[in-house]
Design a protein around this motif. Sequence first.
Motif, PDB file in Angstrom:
ATOM      1  N   PRO A 128       9.934  38.100  30.517  1.00  0.00           N
ATOM      2  CA  PRO A 128      10.851  37.814  31.632  1.00  0.00           C
ATOM      3  C   PRO A 128      10.294  38.208  33.002  1.00  0.00           C
ATOM      4  O   PRO A 128      10.677  37.620  34.012  1.00  0.00           O
ATOM      5  CB  PRO A 128      12.088  38.647  31.296  1.00  0.00           C
ATOM      6  CG  PRO A 128      12.049  38.829  29.833  1.00  0.00           C
ATOM      7  CD  PRO A 128      10.590  38.885  29.463  1.00  0.00           C
ATOM      8  N   TYR A 129       9.379  39.166  33.058  1.00  0.00           N
ATOM      9  CA  TYR A 129       8.796  39.567  34.337  1.00  0.00           C
ATOM     10  C   TYR A 129       8.043  38.406  34.993  1.00  0.00           C
ATOM     11  O   TYR A 129       7.892  38.368  36.211  1.00  0.00           O
ATOM     12  CB  TYR A 129       7.851  40.756  34.143  1.00  0.00           C
ATOM     13  CG  TYR A 129       7.238  41.222  35.437  1.00  0.00           C
ATOM     14  CD1 TYR A 129       7.984  41.974  36.353  1.00  0.00           C
ATOM     15  CD2 TYR A 129       5.928  40.903  35.777  1.00  0.00           C
ATOM     16  CE1 TYR A 129       7.438  42.386  37.554  1.00  0.00           C
ATOM     17  CE2 TYR A 129       5.370  41.322  36.973  1.00  0.00           C
ATOM     18  CZ  TYR A 129       6.125  42.056  37.859  1.00  0.00           C
ATOM     19  OH  TYR A 129       5.591  42.464  39.042  1.00  0.00           O
ATOM     20  N   LEU A 130       7.598  37.459  34.207  1.00  0.00           N
ATOM     21  CA  LEU A 130       6.837  36.326  34.735  1.00  0.00           C
ATOM     22  C   LEU A 130       7.713  35.280  35.416  1.00  0.00           C
ATOM     23  O   LEU A 130       7.205  34.363  36.054  1.00  0.00           O
ATOM     24  CB  LEU A 130       6.036  35.663  33.614  1.00  0.00           C
ATOM     25  CG  LEU A 130       5.004  36.538  32.921  1.00  0.00           C
ATOM     26  CD1 LEU A 130       4.339  35.772  31.784  1.00  0.00           C
ATOM     27  CD2 LEU A 130       3.976  37.052  33.902  1.00  0.00           C
ATOM     28  N   SER A 131       9.025  35.410  35.277  1.00  0.00           N
ATOM     29  CA  SER A 131       9.933  34.407  35.823  1.00  0.00           C
ATOM     30  C   SER A 131       9.714  34.230  37.323  1.00  0.00           C
ATOM     31  O   SER A 131       9.731  35.192  38.087  1.00  0.00           O
ATOM     32  CB  SER A 131      11.381  34.823  35.546  1.00  0.00           C
ATOM     33  OG  SER A 131      12.244  33.771  35.837  1.00  0.00           O
ATOM     34  N   GLY A 132       9.479  32.978  37.723  1.00  0.00           N
ATOM     35  CA  GLY A 132       9.211  32.660  39.123  1.00  0.00           C
ATOM     36  C   GLY A 132       7.729  32.601  39.456  1.00  0.00           C
ATOM     37  O   GLY A 132       7.349  32.157  40.535  1.00  0.00           O
TER      38      GLY A 132
END
Length: 153
Positions: free
Chosen positions: A82-86
Amino acid sequence: MKKMINDENLNVKHPPESIGSYYPRLSTNQNGWIDWSYDVYDLVNFINAFEDPYIGASTFYKSKRVFIKKVQVHGGEISTHPYLSGLITRVDKNWLIVSTNSGRSIIIEKVMINNDINIIKEIKVGERFFTPIEKLENSKSFRAKYTPKKNSN
């Protein structure tokens, strides 16, 4: 129809509020901020809701407000966290791939500034789209009100 054609009074009955749902109007400028924590399908649906004829859903790229348009789910690349979102993971001259928190990515074809300039060719791989939490909070607390003469935006 006969009553309408003959200009007769119609007996209009409104349904009781208890059996309906109400969703207030939105302001693209105030309510269109992208929450990159959404799952991929909610993210695509949200962005597409602010598609033409509106200016697009908003986020930031390198501290500039940009408007995203023309998106779709891309299953060919996997986001692993989820940290990769964006995060912008791949760039082409006509589109780019952005990670989401759902294990899938999205394809974006338009990143607009000034409502008419597509800066997709200026976007760099490894950069990130980001929306500050205060923009998201303000978006959810703002209620647009429209009247025949003016609006509250």
